[in-house]
Design a protein around this motif. Structure first.
Motif, PDB file in Angstrom:
ATOM      1  N   UNK A 153       1.904  -2.755  10.605  1.00  0.00           N
ATOM      2  CA  UNK A 153       3.202  -3.139  10.048  1.00  0.00           C
ATOM      3  C   UNK A 153       4.032  -1.913   9.667  1.00  0.00           C
ATOM      4  N   UNK A 154       3.382  -0.782   9.448  1.00  0.00           N
ATOM      5  CA  UNK A 154       4.132   0.437   9.154  1.00  0.00           C
ATOM      6  C   UNK A 154       5.018   0.828  10.320  1.00  0.00           C
ATOM      7  N   UNK A 155       4.635   0.432  11.528  1.00  0.00           N
ATOM      8  CA  UNK A 155       5.440   0.759  12.704  1.00  0.00           C
ATOM      9  C   UNK A 155       6.852   0.209  12.585  1.00  0.00           C
ATOM     10  N   UNK A 215       0.456 -10.709   2.143  1.00  0.00           N
ATOM     11  CA  UNK A 215       1.477  -9.911   2.813  1.00  0.00           C
ATOM     12  C   UNK A 215       2.105  -8.885   1.875  1.00  0.00           C
ATOM     13  N   UNK A 216       2.153  -9.172   0.579  1.00  0.00           N
ATOM     14  CA  UNK A 216       2.636  -8.169  -0.378  1.00  0.00           C
ATOM     15  C   UNK A 216       1.738  -6.935  -0.309  1.00  0.00           C
ATOM     16  N   UNK A 217       0.415  -7.152  -0.304  1.00  0.00           N
ATOM     17  CA  UNK A 217      -0.523  -6.034  -0.257  1.00  0.00           C
ATOM     18  C   UNK A 217      -0.392  -5.279   1.064  1.00  0.00           C
ATOM     19  N   UNK A 218      -0.188  -6.012   2.166  1.00  0.00           N
ATOM     20  CA  UNK A 218       0.007  -5.361   3.463  1.00  0.00           C
ATOM     21  C   UNK A 218       1.231  -4.452   3.431  1.00  0.00           C
ATOM     22  N   UNK A 219       2.331  -4.946   2.862  1.00  0.00           N
ATOM     23  CA  UNK A 219       3.551  -4.142   2.782  1.00  0.00           C
ATOM     24  C   UNK A 219       3.337  -2.920   1.890  1.00  0.00           C
ATOM     25  N   UNK A 258       9.792 -11.052   9.433  1.00  0.00           N
ATOM     26  CA  UNK A 258       8.620 -10.295   9.015  1.00  0.00           C
ATOM     27  C   UNK A 258       7.749  -9.918  10.208  1.00  0.00           C
ATOM     28  N   UNK A 259       7.551 -10.842  11.131  1.00  0.00           N
ATOM     29  CA  UNK A 259       6.670 -10.577  12.270  1.00  0.00           C
ATOM     30  C   UNK A 259       7.173  -9.425  13.129  1.00  0.00           C
ATOM     31  N   UNK A 260       8.488  -9.162  13.079  1.00  0.00           N
ATOM     32  CA  UNK A 260       9.054  -8.084  13.894  1.00  0.00           C
ATOM     33  C   UNK A 260       8.625  -6.709  13.411  1.00  0.00           C
ATOM     34  N   UNK A 261       8.087  -6.619  12.190  1.00  0.00           N
ATOM     35  CA  UNK A 261       7.605  -5.337  11.689  1.00  0.00           C
ATOM     36  C   UNK A 261       6.361  -4.871  12.436  1.00  0.00           C
ATOM     37  N   UNK A 262       5.555  -5.829  12.884  1.00  0.00           N
ATOM     38  CA  UNK A 262       4.263  -5.471  13.458  1.00  0.00           C
ATOM     39  C   UNK A 262       4.446  -4.792  14.813  1.00  0.00           C
TER      40      UNK A 262
END
Length: 538
Positions: free
Chosen positions: A55-57, A79-83, A161-165
């Motif tokens: 997701x950092x990408x 998802x908060x933790x992932x971000x 959100x999915x576009x972050x991956x």
């Protein structure tokens, strides 16, 4: 008075106090252990690490550079933790915002932080849309969840959100002085201030060694919001550093708490004193002590702590005093927590209690807590873009907490009040916190706030603003008679006013300045004007 303790905490070298260093160690020995799970799914340390870097990408695609901020307006979920990890592992800066923020407060945080990307749950799009015309720059809004089509205007550009991956991004080389976040403290008299938090600062606040909690077998339950340090650092990061597993729930519920503990096999949790009180006031059940939870961090420690432990089968309680600007400075490790006290200074901090001229006060006297550390980067790197506010809190080479304490003969510290909320009456210093604690012990009282009001002579008079429990009744004279038996005469309020609710900031702090501005009015009970009131006990 300057105070240091002689105990030793086994903290790693400063260079290892970063999120990346914490996770690198766990990936070697417990990669497949569950790190965090919410009500829908869970991820191991390895899965969560890889997902975060994927997701950092997306942040790179939007042009978020190293040490640049991204605002998170998210509920409690995985998802908060992932971000959070995606930003922190790649050297970017999270700005977790209270999800109750709106209007001018929200606009101020967005503008002050300089965030050009916001990650938000879909339900918060309307409040973002409402402040769009107040923003000083164009912002990308990454929306998590289904969002109804909305015209966000030219300043807000929406993407899912999915576009972050994307393809996995490499983690950054992190230094302990790199910023991990900007945490906003709610302003009660002025605008919210963004505390610039380094990786070493966050680690020092959350380190399980501070409280003697370092068990990778723990399953920690977090019901506090992740946008607050109590949720993200004291509850989640604390147990992540220890290598334990974390259960993340949307919110605290006194009626389902123990069932949640049983369902998820939780062994440890953090409770605010009010949360513990809500649990204690629930109707007793035969299975109150039938659960795996054995240790609790409670802030502050409730007066009925022994009864609480006995009823719910809790083996040990710890407590602490910490602040966003500083760290977990004072602590009573597991098994040493006492009502009304917050413990002893940690060995890598120097603390003093001082008067308004920064002169040390004697033991037993009220003074402001000021702090400094043995190592760099363990307290805030200032308030973001607020140099005057930073200069005001850093004075005479000490960080001023704004909190009043006294030191007990055994070296423990007792929290008394916020400095601006302390009062002086009949030649005595009065802590609004201590008066409020006793008022809240009345079974008909839900919550209260105590303030100083103008006296007929000099110094202060005391007014209590009280919210009754639903369906409960108590009159002012009866409440004051209750306090007569529990407080010194000079601490018993002269005035009482019953209110439907207390004005609060978005982080649920009472806006006492608003109550002070209301002052005395036709609804205020005055004990001295009531001929039927019993005389004040001395």
């Amino acid at each position: 008075m300057s105070q240091k303790t002689e105990d030793v905490m086994d903290l790693p070298p400063l260079a290892r106090r970063t999120l990346a260093a914490v996770l690198e160690g766990h990936l070697r020995v417990r990669a497949d252990q569950v790190a965090v799970r919410d009500t829908e799914r869970g991820m191991s340390y390895a899965m969560l690490y890889e997902e975060a870097l994927a997701f950092a990408a997306g942040f790179s695609q939007m042009g978020v550079a190293r040490q640049e901020p991204v605002l998170l307006m998210l509920d409690n979920h995985l998802d908060f933790v992932i971000a959070w990890w995606a930003l922190s592992l790649t050297g970017r800066v999270e700005v977790p915002v209270n999800t109750a923020y709106k209007g001018s407060i929200l606009a101020h945080v967005i503008n002050n932080s300089g965030a050009r990307v916001i990650v938000a749950d879909a339900g918060y799009l309307p409040v973002l849309q409402a402040v769009a015309d107040r923003l000083e720059h164009r912002v990308h809004v990454v929306v998590r969840g289904a969002a109804a089509p909305a015209a966000l205007g030219p300043r807000l550009q929406q993407r899912p959100w999915a576009a972050l991956r994307g393809p996995r991004e490499a983690p950054a080389q992190l230094d302990p002085w790199d910023l991990i976040g900007i945490m906003y403290t709610s302003g009660t008299t002025g605008p919210s201030k963004g505390v610039r938090v380094t990786h070493a600062h966050a680690y020092g606040y959350a380190a399980p060694q501070v409280l003697g909690l370092a068990d990778p077998n723990d399953v920690s339950l977090c019901t506090l919001p992740l946008f607050h340090i109590g949720g993200q650092w004291a509850a989640i990061y604390n147990n992540l550093i220890a290598g334990g597993s974390n259960v993340l729930l949307p919110r605290f519920s006194a009626t389902t708490f123990w069932d949640d503990v049983r369902r998820h096999g939780c062994t440890y949790t953090m409770l605010l004193g009010a949360m513990a009180n809500f649990l204690f006031r629930q109707p007793a059940r035969p299975d109150d002590a039938v659960h795996p939870l054995r240790r609790v961090m409670m802030v502050p420690v409730m007066a009925q702590i022994d009864a609480f432990k006995a009823r719910f089968g809790i083996e040990a309680v710890c407590t602490a005093y910490g602040l966003t600007e500083g760290s977990t400075v004072l602590r009573a490790p597991v098994g040493r927590a006492e009502p009304g006290k917050v413990g002893w200074p940690r060995p890598d901090f120097e603390v003093r209690l001082v008067d308004r001229h920064d002169r040390p006060v004697a033991d037993g006297e009220m003074g402001e807590l000021v702090i400094r550390t043995d190592e760099p980067w363990m307290v805030m790197d200032g308030y973001h873009d607020m140099p005057q506010a930073t200069a005001n809190v850093w004075r005479n080479q000490w960080l001023h907490t704004g909190d009043a304490f006294r030191r007990e003969p055994d070296g423990q510290f007792v929290f008394l009040d916020r400095i601006k909320d302390a009062m002086r009456r009949r030649g005595e210093n009065v802590s609004s916190f201590e008066v409020e604690k006793e008022i809240n012990e009345h079974p008909a009282v839900l919550e209260c706030a105590v303030i100083a009001v103008a006296s007929d002579a000099s110094e202060d008079e005391i007014k209590a603003c009280v919210v009754r429990r639903e369906g409960q009744g108590v009159e002012a004279a009866a409440l004051l008679a209750f306090l007569d038996e529990r407080l010194p005469y000079f601490m018993v309020p002269r005035y009482v006013e019953f209110v439907a609710e207390l004005p609060k900031t978005p982080t649920a702090k009472v806006r006492k300045q608003q109550l002070r501005e209301t002052g005395l009015n036709a609804q205020t009970y005055d004990r001295t004007a009531d001929p039927a009131a019993p005389p004040r006990k001395r």
